[in-house]
Design an enzyme around this catalytic site. Structure first.
Site, PDB file in Angstrom:
ATOM      1  N   LYS C 113       1.228  -0.909   0.146  1.00  0.00           N
ATOM      2  CA  LYS C 113      -0.170  -0.136   0.123  1.00  0.00           C
ATOM      3  C   LYS C 113       0.486   1.619   0.090  1.00  0.00           C
ATOM      4  O   LYS C 113       0.346   2.228  -0.617  1.00  0.00           O
ATOM      5  CB  LYS C 113      -0.870   0.084   1.278  1.00  0.00           C
ATOM      6  CG  LYS C 113      -1.755  -1.130   1.465  1.00  0.00           C
ATOM      7  CD  LYS C 113      -2.973  -1.309   0.495  1.00  0.00           C
ATOM      8  CE  LYS C 113      -3.374  -3.008   0.391  1.00  0.00           C
ATOM      9  NZ  LYS C 113      -4.190  -3.382   1.843  1.00  0.00           N
ATOM     10  N   LYS C 236     -16.275  -1.538   8.993  1.00  0.00           N
ATOM     11  CA  LYS C 236     -18.032  -0.977   8.353  1.00  0.00           C
ATOM     12  C   LYS C 236     -18.975  -2.043   9.034  1.00  0.00           C
ATOM     13  O   LYS C 236     -18.845  -2.676   8.112  1.00  0.00           O
ATOM     14  CB  LYS C 236     -17.435  -0.120   7.251  1.00  0.00           C
ATOM     15  CG  LYS C 236     -15.998  -0.021   6.616  1.00  0.00           C
ATOM     16  CD  LYS C 236     -16.534   0.106   5.396  1.00  0.00           C
ATOM     17  CE  LYS C 236     -14.899   0.463   4.191  1.00  0.00           C
ATOM     18  NZ  LYS C 236     -15.018  -0.147   3.383  1.00  0.00           N
ATOM     19  N   ARG C 291     -10.151  -6.159  -5.359  1.00  0.00           N
ATOM     20  CA  ARG C 291     -11.347  -7.550  -5.047  1.00  0.00           C
ATOM     21  C   ARG C 291     -12.684  -7.011  -4.721  1.00  0.00           C
ATOM     22  O   ARG C 291     -12.948  -5.537  -4.997  1.00  0.00           O
ATOM     23  CB  ARG C 291     -10.994  -8.087  -3.107  1.00  0.00           C
ATOM     24  CG  ARG C 291     -10.977  -7.126  -2.428  1.00  0.00           C
ATOM     25  CD  ARG C 291     -11.117  -7.827  -1.239  1.00  0.00           C
ATOM     26  NE  ARG C 291     -11.570  -6.462  -0.240  1.00  0.00           N
ATOM     27  CZ  ARG C 291     -10.228  -6.425   0.578  1.00  0.00           C
ATOM     28  NH1 ARG C 291      -9.188  -6.551   0.268  1.00  0.00           N
ATOM     29  NH2 ARG C 291     -10.919  -5.369   1.890  1.00  0.00           N
TER      30      ARG C 291
END
Lengths: 164, 493, 493, 164
Positions: C113, C236, C291
């Site tokens: 990342k 989340k 994904r």
């Protein structure tokens, strides 16, 4: 080991099964002499068997109470099971009793005690789920008994009439 | 907007209305007869009230009294029961409780289907040949004369009816009297009224309905057509929207005609303008159904409009929130009605306790049902158990999704029409869309099982047989089973 | 198009993929570990194969071997497990089995990342301050120096992770070492890799992701953004699409930026370009999730696009069936994740048998779940049980529908996050849409019970108490209950 | 008649109930002296009570196994039930046994037998559903026994440690 003849949609198979303990889920059966690996959801109780996998693939199934059909997601299959080890073939039922096939309300009586009736002749009309259902004579004979009366509520299996 | 709405119905339609009310922030009052105590509509409403007076759901006076007591500002009748009783609607209006449906006068105007057809004819619309009037008991001579005049095959229809109840197809004269009697009896059983009328039966034909909605300001729009030609015992079982094999020109003509006819009667609230289409593609107006129809979700899927929400808004006096131009019909939708009946035993009703009840799911699949695992399916009501609706970008996708979703149902404890629906959905004529009302009168082809499926079902059956024997609940071999199941027959059409 | 696809996953995502495959006429192969034998994905697939080798779902070699044996032409990895393992994707490519996801090289390029952010910065895009590299075990000194450089509060993130696993927020220096250790352990537990990196935490902020899809021909489109700022323990829990309170200008800038960044990496298949937005409305690119994401259905609801179908088509070499102009985003969608955890007991996992499991339904409500009444929720996997997604014409309608639908869940046998979700959906800040990542760090307000509810629950509790006593299953009075439940604590964030 | 004090979300009610036979569905209870009509789904079995209606309206409910909460569609209510007829108040449990609150895998042991621990001090880490859960000491004392070892799978209620 049990030997069972099963007819599915008109085709008959001879199945040999040694039923494993209730907690087993994987075993082997023999169909027409061929060994077939089987996995099941559970053998623990009559409603527990709702998934079966063989070397062909998995099937989620619903089994009729009377074992007259099995439904998989591919559709409904008519089934007839014959236990090849029960050698004494029981006689055909000659029961002349007519039972309520569904709970409901009797709306009309079409015969009287003493009437001669033919197999298939309507005896009375039973209303259930807002539909009228004709109840027919199972055999030729005489109406020996008529427990039904118009306006009466009956439950499943109530004897409505007897043909003798 | 209303703060509280009473739903004067049961089953999947009561629940469907409750959900839209709650989505709109409206408090709901459910009614229930004793045998419906466990139904989902009672569980998911904000308030509920038991019906103990005779007539239950059909007792308008009691329903209105409860609405007053519970301080409901409006009543939604669903379909059936009180949905088309002009005198009930009038009583609501008098009591200053809004009726969520067409006004009393309109419902009264539309009640006599024969007069409605006559009015449409006068305005220049085509209708099928039909009897001059409607007939009660003891009018067999007049009925026979009319049947001769309009020509066989003849369709007997209940004046009050819907859902095919009371309808009978008569191909030759000698069967007429019997069929009329049965039709009148069934009509009385279901609707409390024996009046019937006759229509010349177009065979084969296709049955089309156009969904319309009108507001109190006089705006009327349509949401496209539905096809309902696949019927079993005169009841629609599979419906779709749009109708297959119509040209855009035919479609637009159909929509225009429907809206014009709705205007002719100053139609208000949601309704369906129904047509029969012959093989030549000519269509004939038959009636306006002044109510929410069971099959409305298929139209909701292609239009994106919540029809119940629009009904409530219009009944509250709001103008339609959209114009015809706002309506963009998108994709294809198929609806299947699942009933607790045994299709392999002449549709013998099958009440009982649901010992398994798992519904299909996934993108673009909707199932409306009042049942849940463990609940009892009562014997007192219509056998409709669930409605499955799917949507696809085009018909092919919708058909495949319907097949897939139907295969996912897992229901035990009662017999259902699911296996029949699977065969209908697999039938080549259904898959191609080239079907008519003749569809149900022939053998279904469907996907027959292949050898490996059959072998595996034999294995499953053998294991099930042994498990049941071991559990002490042996299965009676089929050859010695008493034959009574086969002795019950649904009254012939 | 592929004839057979193997689904290398479990749970609701395996089922969701199976359904789209079957809707497309593709034969499906499900995999399962022993403890998943009863899961719905095994029941609803056309074929299945048990995983018996160590590693189960994560054993790429075994999965590929089964795919070969079963003659699958493609593998869909879902999310997690094998979804982002470049070496597995490479093995698929070598075996000539299509991987339904981005190609191996792309996944490898996006794995680090920190490098991805550096590449984006070089191309002129804004990113949050972050560590120069990623760190394994025993690199605490370097980590501490980097944290000082980028400034507290600091977010520790797993290099491999998703779903917030391994993520830790550190507000002050003295907590850094502990948090790094926990993060690395959790990351290893879940993903088998201990590498982490640091990001300066913008607080409060909003977390936005733009769904993109690219084909092998180089076309890339977006399907709008999702908002995922409501998180519990860095996961989340409620998401929505579109994001509230963005101007059309901000939205379009976000979409353009996302597509440009996707192009920068020649993005293929479905993915999400993620951003963090500060209070001033400035947004910063953080990563590309290569994904299918758990929350993709919320985008499906507003776009009408079946994302899994597009993934499969693109993986089969077909060009995207649509251009950006064809995408019309419509209405509002809200998604809630329901987990088998006890929110009132520090989210203690709650495996067990589902003794009741009835799902919400009605128009515009979708529930994806692998569970069903009577099944066992295994202890071995992530506690995600179901996803509920609703759609409404606007945000207000969507919020009310989400509240209504959430209240319809009836689940017994395990503890779930449903009551927590109800309170979130009722919270005024959620209802208004004015929330940030700070939402989860304060008391929820929610709809508190009124007096009559409380009185009636007291009645219900008293009756339940007596029924249990009579049934010989007395309830231990709470004051003498052993306290062990309260002694288990999820590791602190 | 039974007298029960029920505290719901912090507010206490005194409920008097004469529990009718299992097949009854409509009866009356008294709450703080006021009569309240009640309809229930069923009293036949502990899981059958999943719907209650009073004069305020109907509630579909889920009742916690330990009766610590009830959920209706309006949300979750914390509940505490005190039987006013059980006059002898049982003593607080002084059980020092630490049981597994969830089945799972022990990933780390943080104390040794013989260690002095304080209430709330982490003893070990239990992994379930891919989450790590710290198991803490229920009281001050000494670790008498430690049945746990890293890598061991435990089932619900297994005694992991004892603090004496």
């Amino acid at each position: 080991m049990s030997k069972i003849a099963v007819t599915v949609d008109g085709q008959t198979y001879e199945v040999e099964v040694t039923l494993p303990p209730s907690n087993a889920t994987d075993f082997t059966v023999t169909v027409d002499g061929q060994s077939v690996p089987v996995s099941v959801s559970s053998l623990d109780g009559i409603d527990a068997l709702d998934w079966v996998a063989t070397d062909n693939g998995p099937y989620e199934i619903t089994v009729d109470r009377d074992l007259q059909w099995i439904r998989s997601y591919r559709g409904r299959h008519t089934v007839e099971v014959r236990d090849l080890e029960v050698t004494t073939s029981r006689p055909m039922s000659r029961d002349g009793r007519v039972k309520a096939p569904v709970p409901g309300l009797i709306t009309r009586i079409l015969v009287q005690p003493g009437d001669k009736v033919e197999a298939g002749q309507p005896l009375l009309v039973l209303e259930a789920m807002k539909m009228e259902n004709e109840i027919k004579a199972p055999r030729n004979g005489t109406v020996l008994q008529l427990n039904a009366q118009s306006g009466k509520t009956v439950t499943l299996g109530d004897v409505l009439a007897e043909i003798g | 907007m209303f703060k509280k709405v009473l739903i004067a119905n049961r089953g999947e339609i009561a629940l469907r209305i409750i959900r839209t009310c709650r989505d709109m922030g409206i408090t709901t009052v459910a009614l229930y007869e004793e045998s419906d105590r466990g139904s989902l509509h009672v569980r998911l409403a904000d308030q509920c009230h038991q019906l103990t007076t005779p007539g239950g759901y059909t007792n308008g006076e009691a329903v209105l009294q409860i609405a007053r007591e519970m301080e409901a500002e409006a009543i939604h009748p669903g379909y059936g029961f009180l949905a088309e009783r002009a005198e009930f609607i009038e009583a609501c209006e008098a009591a200053n409780i809004a009726f969520i449906g067409p006004p009393a006068k309109l419902v009264a105007d539309l009640a006599c289907k024969v007069d409605v057809m006559a009015a449409a004819e006068k305005a220049g619309f085509k209708t099928p040949p039909h009897s001059a009037g409607s007939y009660g008991e003891g009018e067999m001579d007049a009925i026979q004369a009319e049947a001769d005049r309009i020509g066989y095959p003849v369709l007997i229809k209940s004046c009050t009816g819907g859902r095919g109840r009371g309808a009978r197809l008569v191909r030759t004269k000698e069967h007429l009297a019997d069929a009329v009697r049965h039709s009148q009896t069934e009509s009385y059983t279901v609707y409390g009224d024996k009046h019937i009328y006759l229509e010349h039966a177009l065979l084969p034909a296709r049955q089309l309905g156009v969904q319309v909605i009108g507001d109190q300001q006089g705006n009327i729009i349509h949401l496209g057509e539905r096809e309902g030609s696949i019927q079993v015992g005169n009841q629609k079982i599979v419906e779709e929207a749009p109708a297959p094999f119509l040209s855009q020109e035919q479609r637009e003509k159909l929509w225009d005609t429907a809206v014009q006819i709705a205007r002719l009667f100053n139609y208000q609230n949601a309704g369906t303008v129904e047509f029969i289409m012959d093989e030549a593609g000519e269509f004939y107006f038959t009636e306006i159904k002044p109510r929410l129809q069971i099959e409305h979700p298929t139209t909701e899927m292609i239009s994106g409009v919540d029809i119940v929400q629009q009904q409530i808004r219009v009944a509250a006096g709001e103008p339609l929130g959209m114009t015809q131009d706002d309506i963009k019909l998108r994709g294809w939708s198929i609806l299947c009605r699942i009933s607790a009946e045994d299709p392999w035993n002449n549709f013998l009703p099958s009440p009982g306790r649901l010992t398994a009840y798992r519904l299909p799911a996934g993108p673009n699949v909707r199932v409306d049902t009042y049942a849940y695992r463990g609940c009892d399916i009562p014997v007192h009501y219509d056998p409709l158990l669930a409605m499955m609706v799917v949507w696809g970008g085009n018909r092919e996708e919708a058909v495949r999704r319907a097949q897939r979703a139907m295969s996912e149902f897992s229901i035990a404890g009662v017999q259902t029409t699911v296996p029949l629906l699977q065969r209908i959905l697999d039938d080549p004529d259904f898959v191609s869309g080239q079907y008519t009302t003749a569809f149900a009168h022939r053998e279904l082809v469907g996907n027959l099982a292949n050898d490996s499926d059959r072998r595996d079902m034999a294995v499953a059956a053998a294991i099930a047989y042994l498990v049941r024997n071991r559990a002490g609940r042996p299965v009676t071999p089929s050859r010695v089973r008493s034959g009574w199941h086969q002795d019950a027959r649904r009254l012939p059409v």
